[in-house]
Design a protein around this motif. Structure first.
Motif, PDB file in Angstrom:
ATOM      1  N   LEU A  13       0.853  -1.332  -0.059  1.00 39.36           N
ATOM      2  CA  LEU A  13      -0.022  -0.142   0.074  1.00 39.36           C
ATOM      3  C   LEU A  13       0.934   1.249  -0.079  1.00 39.36           C
ATOM      4  O   LEU A  13       0.520   2.235  -0.659  1.00 39.36           O
ATOM      5  CB  LEU A  13      -0.977   0.012   1.223  1.00 39.36           C
ATOM      6  CG  LEU A  13      -2.047  -1.022   1.195  1.00 39.36           C
ATOM      7  CD1 LEU A  13      -2.934  -0.853   2.528  1.00 39.36           C
ATOM      8  CD2 LEU A  13      -2.777  -0.907  -0.017  1.00 39.36           C
ATOM      9  N   ASP A  14       2.009   1.411   0.695  1.00 41.98           N
ATOM     10  CA  ASP A  14       2.579   2.498   0.821  1.00 41.98           C
ATOM     11  C   ASP A  14       3.332   2.946  -0.801  1.00 41.98           C
ATOM     12  O   ASP A  14       3.363   3.967  -1.060  1.00 41.98           O
ATOM     13  CB  ASP A  14       4.070   2.123   1.750  1.00 41.98           C
ATOM     14  CG  ASP A  14       3.712   1.618   3.026  1.00 41.98           C
ATOM     15  OD1 ASP A  14       2.746   2.391   3.770  1.00 41.98           O
ATOM     16  OD2 ASP A  14       4.279   1.129   3.640  1.00 41.98           O
ATOM     17  N   ALA A  15       3.743   1.809  -1.318  1.00 39.05           N
ATOM     18  CA  ALA A  15       4.206   2.311  -2.769  1.00 39.05           C
ATOM     19  C   ALA A  15       3.270   2.543  -3.615  1.00 39.05           C
ATOM     20  O   ALA A  15       3.340   3.221  -4.536  1.00 39.05           O
ATOM     21  CB  ALA A  15       5.090   0.859  -3.295  1.00 39.05           C
ATOM     22  N   HIS A  16       1.956   2.186  -3.267  1.00 35.38           N
ATOM     23  CA  HIS A  16       0.805   2.625  -4.130  1.00 35.38           C
ATOM     24  C   HIS A  16       0.070   3.612  -3.785  1.00 35.38           C
ATOM     25  O   HIS A  16      -0.751   4.231  -4.276  1.00 35.38           O
ATOM     26  CB  HIS A  16      -0.142   1.501  -4.368  1.00 35.38           C
ATOM     27  CG  HIS A  16       0.308   0.098  -5.034  1.00 35.38           C
ATOM     28  ND1 HIS A  16       0.947  -0.605  -4.747  1.00 35.38           N
ATOM     29  CD2 HIS A  16      -0.082   0.025  -6.405  1.00 35.38           C
ATOM     30  CE1 HIS A  16       1.499  -1.397  -5.661  1.00 35.38           C
ATOM     31  NE2 HIS A  16       0.456  -1.215  -6.625  1.00 35.38           N
ATOM     32  N   GLY A  17       0.727   4.676  -2.842  1.00 36.03           N
ATOM     33  CA  GLY A  17       0.144   6.062  -2.596  1.00 36.03           C
ATOM     34  C   GLY A  17      -0.516   6.126  -1.286  1.00 36.03           C
ATOM     35  O   GLY A  17      -0.974   7.042  -1.078  1.00 36.03           O
ATOM     36  N   TRP A  18      -0.510   4.929  -0.402  1.00 36.63           N
ATOM     37  CA  TRP A  18      -1.144   5.107   0.850  1.00 36.63           C
ATOM     38  C   TRP A  18      -0.629   6.138   1.685  1.00 36.63           C
ATOM     39  O   TRP A  18       0.508   6.120   1.902  1.00 36.63           O
ATOM     40  CB  TRP A  18      -1.391   3.672   1.423  1.00 36.63           C
ATOM     41  CG  TRP A  18      -1.751   3.549   2.599  1.00 36.63           C
ATOM     42  CD1 TRP A  18      -1.480   3.361   4.141  1.00 36.63           C
ATOM     43  CD2 TRP A  18      -3.486   3.365   2.813  1.00 36.63           C
ATOM     44  NE1 TRP A  18      -2.594   3.527   5.016  1.00 36.63           N
ATOM     45  CE2 TRP A  18      -3.715   3.305   4.237  1.00 36.63           C
ATOM     46  CE3 TRP A  18      -4.813   3.608   2.092  1.00 36.63           C
ATOM     47  CZ2 TRP A  18      -4.962   3.185   4.792  1.00 36.63           C
ATOM     48  CZ3 TRP A  18      -5.804   3.275   2.489  1.00 36.63           C
ATOM     49  CH2 TRP A  18      -6.092   3.022   3.803  1.00 36.63           C
ATOM     50  N   ASP A  19      -1.544   6.942   2.480  1.00 34.80           N
ATOM     51  CA  ASP A  19      -0.912   7.757   3.410  1.00 34.80           C
ATOM     52  C   ASP A  19      -1.999   8.161   4.472  1.00 34.80           C
ATOM     53  O   ASP A  19      -3.043   7.528   4.438  1.00 34.80           O
ATOM     54  CB  ASP A  19      -0.684   9.248   2.566  1.00 34.80           C
ATOM     55  CG  ASP A  19      -1.908   9.778   1.981  1.00 34.80           C
ATOM     56  OD1 ASP A  19      -2.863   9.773   2.710  1.00 34.80           O
ATOM     57  OD2 ASP A  19      -1.855  10.541   1.014  1.00 34.80           O
ATOM     58  N   SER A  20      -1.525   9.008   5.418  1.00 35.14           N
ATOM     59  CA  SER A  20      -2.327   9.263   6.551  1.00 35.14           C
ATOM     60  C   SER A  20      -3.916   9.825   6.318  1.00 35.14           C
ATOM     61  O   SER A  20      -4.652   9.208   7.037  1.00 35.14           O
ATOM     62  CB  SER A  20      -1.525  10.204   7.499  1.00 35.14           C
ATOM     63  OG  SER A  20      -1.512  11.251   6.986  1.00 35.14           O
ATOM     64  N   GLY A  21      -3.867  10.423   5.119  1.00 34.78           N
ATOM     65  CA  GLY A  21      -5.237  11.013   4.713  1.00 34.78           C
ATOM     66  C   GLY A  21      -6.141   9.789   4.560  1.00 34.78           C
ATOM     67  O   GLY A  21      -7.416   9.539   4.868  1.00 34.78           O
ATOM     68  N   TRP A  22      -5.526   8.902   3.610  1.00 38.79           N
ATOM     69  CA  TRP A  22      -6.364   7.641   3.309  1.00 38.79           C
ATOM     70  C   TRP A  22      -6.829   6.806   4.489  1.00 38.79           C
ATOM     71  O   TRP A  22      -7.921   6.119   4.514  1.00 38.79           O
ATOM     72  CB  TRP A  22      -5.695   6.817   2.110  1.00 38.79           C
ATOM     73  CG  TRP A  22      -5.541   7.519   0.831  1.00 38.79           C
ATOM     74  CD1 TRP A  22      -4.274   7.952   0.011  1.00 38.79           C
ATOM     75  CD2 TRP A  22      -6.632   8.283  -0.205  1.00 38.79           C
ATOM     76  NE1 TRP A  22      -4.666   8.480  -0.953  1.00 38.79           N
ATOM     77  CE2 TRP A  22      -6.030   8.376  -1.145  1.00 38.79           C
ATOM     78  CE3 TRP A  22      -8.239   7.941   0.043  1.00 38.79           C
ATOM     79  CZ2 TRP A  22      -6.906   9.195  -2.307  1.00 38.79           C
ATOM     80  CZ3 TRP A  22      -8.612   8.500  -0.736  1.00 38.79           C
ATOM     81  CH2 TRP A  22      -8.041   9.129  -2.206  1.00 38.79           C
ATOM     82  N   ALA A  23      -5.751   6.649   5.095  1.00 40.19           N
ATOM     83  CA  ALA A  23      -5.979   5.965   6.451  1.00 40.19           C
ATOM     84  C   ALA A  23      -7.113   6.256   7.383  1.00 40.19           C
ATOM     85  O   ALA A  23      -8.176   5.591   7.980  1.00 40.19           O
ATOM     86  CB  ALA A  23      -4.717   5.767   7.229  1.00 40.19           C
ATOM     87  N   ALA A  24      -7.294   7.826   7.527  1.00 35.13           N
ATOM     88  CA  ALA A  24      -8.123   8.289   8.264  1.00 35.13           C
ATOM     89  C   ALA A  24      -9.681   8.094   7.764  1.00 35.13           C
ATOM     90  O   ALA A  24     -10.488   7.965   8.161  1.00 35.13           O
ATOM     91  CB  ALA A  24      -7.867   9.999   8.571  1.00 35.13           C
TER      92      ALA A  24
END
Length: 369
Positions: A13-24
């Protein structure tokens, strides 16, 4: 918090653009036991979704709305069933999109088609093997600006223009129709410009757009660093090629970021892109602010700043004609879409009235006609 939602641990997920905004945004779905993932390919009601545990195949039946702009699309972040929850696994929801690249379909149904979701850069591939079509470039740029992504025009097959002076003139021609946009000559064959483009698109999501024969698949292979897309030679007579890409695919780039490759677009219809058109023709918008009348049509009105710019040669006639053409097209589409929506509302109202009359009749007589 589960490992799939953690930004501290390395996962697909990290390599595909996952970030704190998506997590929230995903937190409510995590509470339901669903798993986050990014859609990397959609095909016939199913899609491939990259999750923390790898790529899974999921059915989209639960998120197939009547609005074609809301269907699951490559680039979407999805909430899918956990392993073992069902067979097949299902996409249960998609997170709200940050950006979306859409065009109108070629049908007469006044519908939009979503091409890519959550895109940061829109690379418009334009082949130098054929004569430049500035009007088409303006059209692509309008859609790109409207999507919320930052457009970049890449002039592919630059090795076919060996004269540096001639190449610089072509770049200038495109720059005149692309205010605020980087124009980059590039050759996948020689590698010219490839390092610059790789640096520009690193760290975000990039969609690759263009007509058939523009060299998109070759460029995608060069950016990814391996032959992920099949390539066929373009015809010498017109530079057109076959649709070697038939689906939209998402790939991780070696320098960071991800790339969405798209099929060659035969038609590039606008879809509610008034703001995008205004951005492409920003010089006309700026001139219009100085017109005597706020609703000036820039034709024969006195005190027209746009007409004055045409007269003194600072604004090319072709630019104004192209601006008018795209604005008329967009207005027709919006009018048709509004008419369709009014028709749907009218039909819903008629069904409600019919049901209401039937209910009244039933109460009166204890029966339906």
């Amino acid at each position: 918090m589960s490992s799939s939602l953690s930004l501290g641990s390395s996962s697909p997920l990290d390599a595909h653009g996952w970030d704190s905004g998506w997590a929230a945004a995903f937190a409510p779905y995590a509470a339901r036991g669903l798993v986050p993932g990014r859609v990397v390919r959609v095909d016939r009601g199913q899609c491939d979704v990259v999750t923390a545990d790898g790529t899974v195949r999921a059915d989209t039946a639960f998120v197939t709305p009547h609005d074609p702009l809301r269907v699951v699309c490559t680039g979407d972040w999805a909430a899918v069933d956990p392993e073992g929850a069902s067979d097949p696994r299902y996409v249960r929801a998609c997170l709200p999109r940050r950006t979306a690249f859409a065009r109108s379909t070629s049908s007469k149904r006044s519908e939009g088609q979503i091409l890519a979701a959550n895109v940061d850069h829109a690379v418009i591939a334009v082949s130098l093997a054929v004569e430049l079509d500035l009007g088409r470039i303006e059209r692509f740029l309008a859609l790109a600006w409207e999507s919320g992504a930052q457009p970049i025009v890449v002039l592919t097959k630059a090795d076919l223009v060996p004269d540096p002076v001639g190449l610089s003139y072509l770049v200038e021609d495109v720059e005149t129709v692309a205010p605020g946009v980087r124009v980059l000559p590039l050759s996948s064959a020689t590698g010219e410009g490839l390092d610059v483009l790789s640096a520009v698109v690193a760290g975000g999501t990039t969609v690759l757009l263009g007509v058939s024969g523009a060299g998109k698949s070759t460029l995608a292979n060069a950016l990814v660093g391996e032959d992920v897309m099949s390539v066929q030679a373009a015809r010498d007579v017109d530079g057109k090629g076959r649709h070697t890409t038939t689906t939209r695919n998402l790939f991780v780039l070696p320098g960071g970021g991800v790339l969405i490759d798209t099929p060659g677009l035969r038609g590039v219809g606008l879809w509610d892109a008034e703001a995008g058109v205004g951005q492409v023709f920003s010089e006309i918008e700026e001139l219009a602010a100085d017109c005597r009348f706020h609703d000036c049509a820039h034709e024969a009105e006195p005190g027209c700043a746009v007409a004055a710019a045409i007269e003194d040669g600072t604004l090319p006639v072709r630019r104004l004609e192209s601006f008018r053409k795209l604005m008329r097209e967009n207005q027709r589409l919006v009018a048709k879409t509004d008419a369709r929506l009014r028709g749907e509302i009218r039909r819903d109202w008629k069904r409600t009235m019919t049901a209401g009359r039937a209910a009244v009749e039933f109460k009166r007589n204890g029966r339906l006609r």
